[in-house]
Motif scaffolding. Sequence first.
Motif, PDB file in Angstrom:
ATOM      1  N   ASP A  24     -27.431 -23.027  17.811  1.00  0.00           N
ATOM      2  CA  ASP A  24     -28.695 -22.427  17.365  1.00  0.00           C
ATOM      3  C   ASP A  24     -29.511 -21.939  18.560  1.00  0.00           C
ATOM      4  N   TRP A  25     -29.557 -22.753  19.612  1.00  0.00           N
ATOM      5  CA  TRP A  25     -30.369 -22.430  20.777  1.00  0.00           C
ATOM      6  C   TRP A  25     -29.793 -21.237  21.531  1.00  0.00           C
ATOM      7  N   LEU A  26     -28.498 -21.252  21.782  1.00  0.00           N
ATOM      8  CA  LEU A  26     -27.871 -20.185  22.567  1.00  0.00           C
ATOM      9  C   LEU A  26     -27.883 -18.847  21.833  1.00  0.00           C
ATOM     10  N   LEU A  27     -27.753 -18.888  20.508  1.00  0.00           N
ATOM     11  CA  LEU A  27     -27.685 -17.648  19.731  1.00  0.00           C
ATOM     12  C   LEU A  27     -29.024 -17.279  19.099  1.00  0.00           C
ATOM     13  N   GLY A  28     -30.059 -18.035  19.418  1.00  0.00           N
ATOM     14  CA  GLY A  28     -31.394 -17.692  18.943  1.00  0.00           C
ATOM     15  C   GLY A  28     -31.540 -17.674  17.437  1.00  0.00           C
ATOM     16  N   GLY A  29     -30.735 -18.492  16.733  1.00  0.00           N
ATOM     17  CA  GLY A  29     -30.798 -18.521  15.279  1.00  0.00           C
ATOM     18  C   GLY A  29     -30.028 -17.404  14.609  1.00  0.00           C
ATOM     19  N   LEU A  30     -29.474 -16.477  15.403  1.00  0.00           N
ATOM     20  CA  LEU A  30     -28.730 -15.363  14.821  1.00  0.00           C
ATOM     21  C   LEU A  30     -27.388 -15.800  14.261  1.00  0.00           C
ATOM     22  N   ASN A  31     -26.996 -17.038  14.532  1.00  0.00           N
ATOM     23  CA  ASN A  31     -25.784 -17.577  13.921  1.00  0.00           C
ATOM     24  C   ASN A  31     -25.969 -17.785  12.422  1.00  0.00           C
ATOM     25  N   TYR A  32     -27.231 -17.779  11.936  1.00  0.00           N
ATOM     26  CA  TYR A  32     -27.512 -17.776  10.501  1.00  0.00           C
ATOM     27  C   TYR A  32     -27.804 -16.336  10.083  1.00  0.00           C
ATOM     28  N   GLN A  33     -26.854 -15.467  10.321  1.00  0.00           N
ATOM     29  CA  GLN A  33     -27.073 -14.046  10.123  1.00  0.00           C
ATOM     30  C   GLN A  33     -27.281 -13.692   8.658  1.00  0.00           C
ATOM     31  N   ILE A  34     -26.582 -14.377   7.768  1.00  0.00           N
ATOM     32  CA  ILE A  34     -26.731 -14.092   6.344  1.00  0.00           C
ATOM     33  C   ILE A  34     -28.154 -14.406   5.888  1.00  0.00           C
ATOM     34  N   GLU A  35     -28.610 -15.601   6.237  1.00  0.00           N
ATOM     35  CA  GLU A  35     -29.967 -15.999   5.855  1.00  0.00           C
ATOM     36  C   GLU A  35     -31.011 -15.094   6.501  1.00  0.00           C
ATOM     37  N   HIS A  36     -30.778 -14.731   7.761  1.00  0.00           N
ATOM     38  CA  HIS A  36     -31.726 -13.865   8.462  1.00  0.00           C
ATOM     39  C   HIS A  36     -31.813 -12.499   7.795  1.00  0.00           C
ATOM     40  N   HIS A  37     -30.684 -11.955   7.373  1.00  0.00           N
ATOM     41  CA  HIS A  37     -30.712 -10.639   6.739  1.00  0.00           C
ATOM     42  C   HIS A  37     -31.312 -10.688   5.339  1.00  0.00           C
ATOM     43  N   LEU A  38     -31.100 -11.775   4.637  1.00  0.00           N
ATOM     44  CA  LEU A  38     -31.699 -11.895   3.315  1.00  0.00           C
ATOM     45  C   LEU A  38     -33.208 -12.083   3.399  1.00  0.00           C
ATOM     46  N   PHE A  39     -33.641 -12.827   4.420  1.00  0.00           N
ATOM     47  CA  PHE A  39     -35.060 -13.146   4.580  1.00  0.00           C
ATOM     48  C   PHE A  39     -35.492 -12.865   6.022  1.00  0.00           C
ATOM     49  N   PRO A  40     -35.678 -11.588   6.385  1.00  0.00           N
ATOM     50  CA  PRO A  40     -35.965 -11.242   7.777  1.00  0.00           C
ATOM     51  C   PRO A  40     -37.217 -11.893   8.338  1.00  0.00           C
ATOM     52  N   SER A  41     -38.195 -12.190   7.482  1.00  0.00           N
ATOM     53  CA  SER A  41     -39.443 -12.773   7.985  1.00  0.00           C
ATOM     54  C   SER A  41     -39.411 -14.299   8.007  1.00  0.00           C
ATOM     55  N   MET A  42     -38.285 -14.900   7.634  1.00  0.00           N
ATOM     56  CA  MET A  42     -38.190 -16.355   7.649  1.00  0.00           C
ATOM     57  C   MET A  42     -38.189 -16.866   9.092  1.00  0.00           C
ATOM     58  N   PRO A  43     -39.059 -17.825   9.436  1.00  0.00           N
ATOM     59  CA  PRO A  43     -39.086 -18.355  10.799  1.00  0.00           C
ATOM     60  C   PRO A  43     -37.731 -18.940  11.198  1.00  0.00           C
ATOM     61  N   ARG A  44     -37.405 -18.791  12.445  1.00  0.00           N
ATOM     62  CA  ARG A  44     -36.102 -19.222  12.942  1.00  0.00           C
ATOM     63  C   ARG A  44     -35.750 -20.673  12.594  1.00  0.00           C
ATOM     64  N   PRO A  45     -36.660 -21.647  12.744  1.00  0.00           N
ATOM     65  CA  PRO A  45     -36.276 -23.029  12.443  1.00  0.00           C
ATOM     66  C   PRO A  45     -35.982 -23.296  10.974  1.00  0.00           C
ATOM     67  N   HIS A  46     -36.343 -22.361  10.082  1.00  0.00           N
ATOM     68  CA  HIS A  46     -36.094 -22.553   8.658  1.00  0.00           C
ATOM     69  C   HIS A  46     -34.746 -21.995   8.213  1.00  0.00           C
ATOM     70  N   LEU A  47     -34.100 -21.220   9.060  1.00  0.00           N
ATOM     71  CA  LEU A  47     -32.834 -20.599   8.660  1.00  0.00           C
ATOM     72  C   LEU A  47     -31.775 -21.651   8.345  1.00  0.00           C
ATOM     73  N   ARG A  48     -31.696 -22.683   9.173  1.00  0.00           N
ATOM     74  CA  ARG A  48     -30.729 -23.751   8.926  1.00  0.00           C
ATOM     75  C   ARG A  48     -31.022 -24.451   7.597  1.00  0.00           C
ATOM     76  N   LEU A  49     -32.294 -24.607   7.267  1.00  0.00           N
ATOM     77  CA  LEU A  49     -32.686 -25.279   6.033  1.00  0.00           C
ATOM     78  C   LEU A  49     -32.384 -24.424   4.808  1.00  0.00           C
ATOM     79  N   ALA A  50     -32.431 -23.118   4.974  1.00  0.00           N
ATOM     80  CA  ALA A  50     -32.156 -22.213   3.856  1.00  0.00           C
ATOM     81  C   ALA A  50     -30.666 -22.060   3.591  1.00  0.00           C
ATOM     82  N   GLN A  51     -29.845 -22.339   4.583  1.00  0.00           N
ATOM     83  CA  GLN A  51     -28.409 -22.083   4.450  1.00  0.00           C
ATOM     84  C   GLN A  51     -27.773 -22.762   3.232  1.00  0.00           C
TER      85      GLN A  51
END
Length: 346
Positions: free
Chosen positions: A281-308
């Motif tokens: 998560d740290w090295l990739l800046g949360g972009l490893n949750y790319q699916i969640e990020h694309h579905l919810f672009p405004s979701m804060p980075r620390p919440h992406l893991r929780l949304a997965q």
Amino acid sequence: MSHAILAVAEPTRDGAEKGSDFAPLLRAVRARGLLERRTGWYAAGITANLLALAAVVTGIVLLGDTWWTLALALPLAVLWARTSFVGHDAGHAQITGDRRAARALGLLHGNLLLGMNEAWWNDKHVRHHANPNHIDKDPDVGVGALVWTQKQAAQREGFARWLTRNQARLFFPMLLLEGIALKVSGFQYLKRQPLRERALSAFLLTAHLGLYAALLFTVLSPGKAVVFALVHHALFGLHLGMAFAPNHKGMEMPDPDGERWDHLRRQVLTSRNVRGAALTDWLLGGLNYQIEHHLFPSMPRPHLRLAQPLVRAHCEAIGLPYTETGAVESYRQALTHMHEVGAPLR
């Protein structure tokens, strides 16, 4: 930051059509509070990153004119990547919904600290988010140094044809040039900006170059300074490329002449997650949750893991493929796709 990126975030927060496959997922995510901003989390992270950058700069000054200073190019490259992740998140309204504050964060982290034009990046990135992997609409799969379809490959001639034949094996070496290419693209984009915006962007980009050169050439001999700058930018480009490459390369590419996918399918089918723990998560800046990020672009980075888990369960429930691999496998799939694109030319 550019208003374009901020606009992209809003439909996923408020624009899901009632009765769509995306609507129940959006409701579940909202109910968990996962779209609420984490300003304190970001403030702590930004402060830590700026202090770490200051520590590395201090280390360069204290070590002085010695080849040992070159060792600091690696941590500086990693921290620059962290800086770019902050700019990325600010552009998506993850840190704040205030447009002026978000743009100020982008100008600081992009233009001044990295010498990368945030307006250029956001213009490019908003088009990517709107239509990921769409050959006619996503600039990330347009014809450039690399190509992404055999139709694009068939049109290559001369050196570009040779490059496409070998693009899979050349991909990582080419990333070593990305740090410099980002700066060049940012300066080239200035002529497309409105006059007032252009003046501020140009001032900050020039200030970055001046401060960066002043640091290296006052501390190091000219030869060492040039070597440091080249190594630093090569490592920075490699790091960024390795963070972005696994996200979409080798995933589904919508048929420009076919049926238009809805938001859920357009984002999930074209994206790939990278499995990992806190270090990933740290090295990739949360972009490893790319699916969640694309579905919810405004979701804060620390919440992406929780949304997965919510996103994965929803995709399974409606029979939609959800792709997640390890880091090595993600690169293998991306490189395999590049290799297959160039196959007809070999």
